[in-house]
Design a protein around this motif. Structure first.
Motif, mmCIF file in Angstrom:
data_model
loop_
_atom_site.group_PDB
_atom_site.id
_atom_site.type_symbol
_atom_site.label_atom_id
_atom_site.label_comp_id
_atom_site.label_asym_id
_atom_site.label_seq_id
_atom_site.Cartn_x
_atom_site.Cartn_y
_atom_site.Cartn_z
ATOM 1 N N ILE A 258 0.833 -1.207 0.000
ATOM 2 C CA ILE A 258 0.000 0.000 0.000
ATOM 3 C C ILE A 258 0.863 1.251 0.000
ATOM 4 O O ILE A 258 0.637 2.186 -0.791
ATOM 5 C CB ILE A 258 -0.957 -0.025 1.209
ATOM 6 C CG1 ILE A 258 -1.997 -1.136 1.030
ATOM 7 C CG2 ILE A 258 -1.631 1.327 1.402
ATOM 8 C CD1 ILE A 258 -2.793 -1.449 2.278
ATOM 9 N N GLU A 259 1.853 1.288 0.862
ATOM 10 C CA GLU A 259 2.710 2.477 0.946
ATOM 11 C C GLU A 259 3.456 2.711 -0.353
ATOM 12 O O GLU A 259 3.595 3.855 -0.801
ATOM 13 C CB GLU A 259 3.684 2.341 2.121
ATOM 14 C CG GLU A 259 3.000 2.432 3.482
ATOM 15 C CD GLU A 259 3.974 2.225 4.632
ATOM 16 O OE1 GLU A 259 5.145 1.827 4.371
ATOM 17 O OE2 GLU A 259 3.570 2.456 5.796
ATOM 18 N N GLU A 260 3.924 1.633 -0.977
ATOM 19 C CA GLU A 260 4.653 1.769 -2.230
ATOM 20 C C GLU A 260 3.740 2.295 -3.338
ATOM 21 O O GLU A 260 4.126 3.195 -4.096
ATOM 22 C CB GLU A 260 5.243 0.416 -2.640
ATOM 23 C CG GLU A 260 5.870 0.373 -4.022
ATOM 24 C CD GLU A 260 7.115 1.232 -4.154
ATOM 25 O OE1 GLU A 260 7.582 1.409 -5.298
ATOM 26 O OE2 GLU A 260 7.633 1.722 -3.132
ATOM 27 N N THR A 261 2.537 1.765 -3.442
ATOM 28 C CA THR A 261 1.630 2.200 -4.504
ATOM 29 C C THR A 261 1.193 3.642 -4.276
ATOM 30 O O THR A 261 1.098 4.427 -5.233
ATOM 31 C CB THR A 261 0.403 1.273 -4.583
ATOM 32 O OG1 THR A 261 0.841 -0.083 -4.704
ATOM 33 C CG2 THR A 261 -0.464 1.624 -5.784
ATOM 34 N N ARG A 262 0.945 4.007 -3.040
ATOM 35 C CA ARG A 262 0.570 5.403 -2.753
ATOM 36 C C ARG A 262 1.726 6.353 -3.052
ATOM 37 O O ARG A 262 1.519 7.472 -3.540
ATOM 38 C CB ARG A 262 0.112 5.532 -1.301
ATOM 39 C CG ARG A 262 -1.283 4.952 -1.079
ATOM 40 C CD ARG A 262 -1.855 5.271 0.281
ATOM 41 N NE ARG A 262 -3.286 4.974 0.299
ATOM 42 C CZ ARG A 262 -3.927 4.387 1.295
ATOM 43 N NH1 ARG A 262 -3.269 4.024 2.376
ATOM 44 N NH2 ARG A 262 -5.220 4.160 1.222
ATOM 45 N N GLY A 386 -3.206 -0.013 6.709
ATOM 46 C CA GLY A 386 -3.551 0.855 5.590
ATOM 47 C C GLY A 386 -4.674 0.351 4.728
ATOM 48 O O GLY A 386 -5.056 1.006 3.746
ATOM 49 N N VAL A 387 -5.231 -0.823 5.052
ATOM 50 C CA VAL A 387 -6.326 -1.386 4.266
ATOM 51 C C VAL A 387 -7.594 -0.562 4.500
ATOM 52 O O VAL A 387 -7.942 -0.239 5.631
ATOM 53 C CB VAL A 387 -6.552 -2.859 4.649
ATOM 54 C CG1 VAL A 387 -7.880 -3.373 4.102
ATOM 55 C CG2 VAL A 387 -5.406 -3.719 4.144
ATOM 56 N N ASP A 388 -8.283 -0.221 3.414
ATOM 57 C CA ASP A 388 -9.505 0.578 3.485
ATOM 58 C C ASP A 388 -10.764 -0.277 3.430
ATOM 59 O O ASP A 388 -11.838 0.171 3.850
ATOM 60 C CB ASP A 388 -9.556 1.566 2.313
ATOM 61 C CG ASP A 388 -8.371 2.508 2.307
ATOM 62 O OD1 ASP A 388 -8.375 3.462 3.103
ATOM 63 O OD2 ASP A 388 -7.436 2.283 1.505
ATOM 64 N N GLY A 389 -10.648 -1.477 2.868
ATOM 65 C CA GLY A 389 -11.822 -2.317 2.718
ATOM 66 C C GLY A 389 -11.453 -3.786 2.652
ATOM 67 O O GLY A 389 -10.281 -4.143 2.512
#
Length: 457
Positions: A258-262, A386-389
């Protein structure tokens, strides 16, 4: 204040999706997937129970050979037969009010002009609840079904997808200006022709004149999902996606992804929060931890492990059909599956893992077992990563979702981890991001007003 997680039901219009062989159980309603009443009933239950979306995976070809051929897939129902989810969504749209309706499709399947028209029609029918999972396709047989000799190379497929979405963005965002649709009875003018434009796209693969035949829908562009895990796939997601599906084996690996993609999204001029991440998980729920663990063992004993191997290996183009389940992984060629093999080896440090361990690992790593309270504890850890769903994977339909709605969601709501069922209808994008249309940081927004005469040289 804790932001609620978003919940999506992860399905496929077929008898076997992720956890294989369970259609044989008495409660395995997915064996009757051709029955529209099954899906309408499920969609209504999800809608009323507080799920945010129903998401259909899809393939348009057979997985790679197993036992030297493809008949195994037909005999076992390994994602064949399967039906077109876009057609199914039209029925679900008129039987639900707030549920997001997501489907998977690739450029391979349809020319972008007609695809744009069909998606816009669905967005009108659903009053703005459509989402598209952008994929490149990954099966040789699928490409041969559409006239290719075999699968197009990986990076070329993403270049193809880049042009495909570019055409779509022009049609959805640029072809019709705001206010073009008049429906003026007095003047007899239905639409202002000065506000409707041809896009005149000329690219490597497509020439599309336009204009888009469908007037702007509540969302214009559907909510955009993507699930690619390669560097090229993550870069595409960072530039184009609003939702990203992941299947990380644990929260820490999810955090890194998640951090890498953001970070990449920010490099492309977007905000890291322009993307939401959905972790795929299945659930085994018990009144006590002991009951949950017992149910997990019972479920695992019902899963067809060879089908799990055929699915995993076939997706990578590897035939493990003549390799017994007790074969050590060290004796199996890991080309194309090295990441899975390494994860299995890391999680069985005291012995040499086998092909059976590979199958069981795939069942266990995306599974949460426990009471509603302990499941809530575990979901809090995913959220902190960091997961939203959560993309909720079913064992049986509708039972897996009914259990989750009845027993887990109430506990999550008490902790602020799940939304209450919606009362007022909104678009799917508004539910997720608080606005109906793509924000100005998304590349599609560049085409708003771009084809008006004043902007043309």
């Amino acid at each position: 204040m804790t932001k609620p997680l978003s919940f999506s039901a992860f399905l496929m219009n077929t008898a076997n999706h992720n956890l294989h062989g369970l259609w044989r159980e008495d409660e395995g309603g997915q064996r009757d997937f051709n029955d529209i009443d099954l899906w309408i009933s499920l969609a209504k239950r999800l809608d009323e129970g507080g799920f945010d979306a129903i998401f259909f995976a899809d393939v348009v070809g057979l997985y790679g050979n197993h036992r030297g051929g493809w008949k195994y897939h037909v005999e076992k129902g390994l994602q064949i037969p399967s039906n077109d989810p876009m057609v199914l969504l039209s029925a679900l749209a008129v039987n639900t009010k707030n549920l997001g309706l997501a489907f998977t499709a690739s450029p391979l399947q349809e020319h972008p002009f007609n695809f744009a028209r069909r998606v816009s029609t669905l967005d009108h029918i659903s009053k703005g609840r459509i989402a598209w999972n952008m994929t490149t396709g990954f099966l040789d047989n699928a490409f041969r079904n559409f006239g290719y000799e075999g699968m197009v190379p990986h990076d070329e497929r993403y270049k193809w997808l880049d042009e495909y979405v570019d055409v779509l963005y022009k049609l959805w965002e640029g072809s019709w200006d705001e206010g073009a649709l008049l429906k003026d009875k007095e003047s007899g003018i239905y639409a202002d022709s000065d506000k409707v434009h041809k896009i005149n796209h000329v690219g490597e693969r497509y020439k599309v004149e336009g204009p888009h035949l469908v007037a702007p829908t509540p969302q214009r562009t559907p909510v955009l999902f993507q699930a690619g895990s390669s560097p090229t796939g993550r870069d595409f997601a960072a530039r184009n996606a609003e939702g990203v599906f992941i299947k990380a084996p644990n929260p820490e690996i999810a955090r890194k992804q998640i951090e890498e993609t953001r970070r990449i999204a920010i490099q492309h001029g977007r905000d890291g929060k322009d993307l939401q991440f959905y972790q795929g998980l299945s659930f085994v729920i018990g009144e006590t931890e002991e009951e949950a663990q017992r149910k997990a063992i019972e479920l695992e004993n019902k899963v067809d492990l060879e089908m799990m191997v055929a699915h995993m290996a076939g997706g990578a183009g590897i035939d493990l059909g003549n390799v017994s389940l007790d074969t050590p992984l060290d004796d199996v060629d890991s080309q194309g599956m090295s990441t899975f093999f390494n994860w299995v080896k890391q999680n069985t440090p005291k012995r040499t893992p086998t092909v059976e361990d590979l199958a069981r690992y795939h069942v266990r790593t995306i599974r949460v077992v426990g009471t509603p309270e302990s499941i809530a504890d575990q979901l809090e850890q995913w959220q902190k990563a960091g997961v939203d769903g959560i993309n909720v994977i079913s064992a049986t339909i509708p039972g897996s979702y009914e259990e989750f709605i009845d027993h887990v969601l109430p506990v999550l709501r008490q902790r602020g981890l799940a939304r209450n069922p919606d009362e007022e209808q909104t678009t799917f994008r508004n539910k997720l991001f608080g606005e109906d249309r793509l924000n100005k940081r998304h590349p599609a927004s560049e085409y708003r007003g771009a084809f008006a005469p004043k902007n043309l040289v």
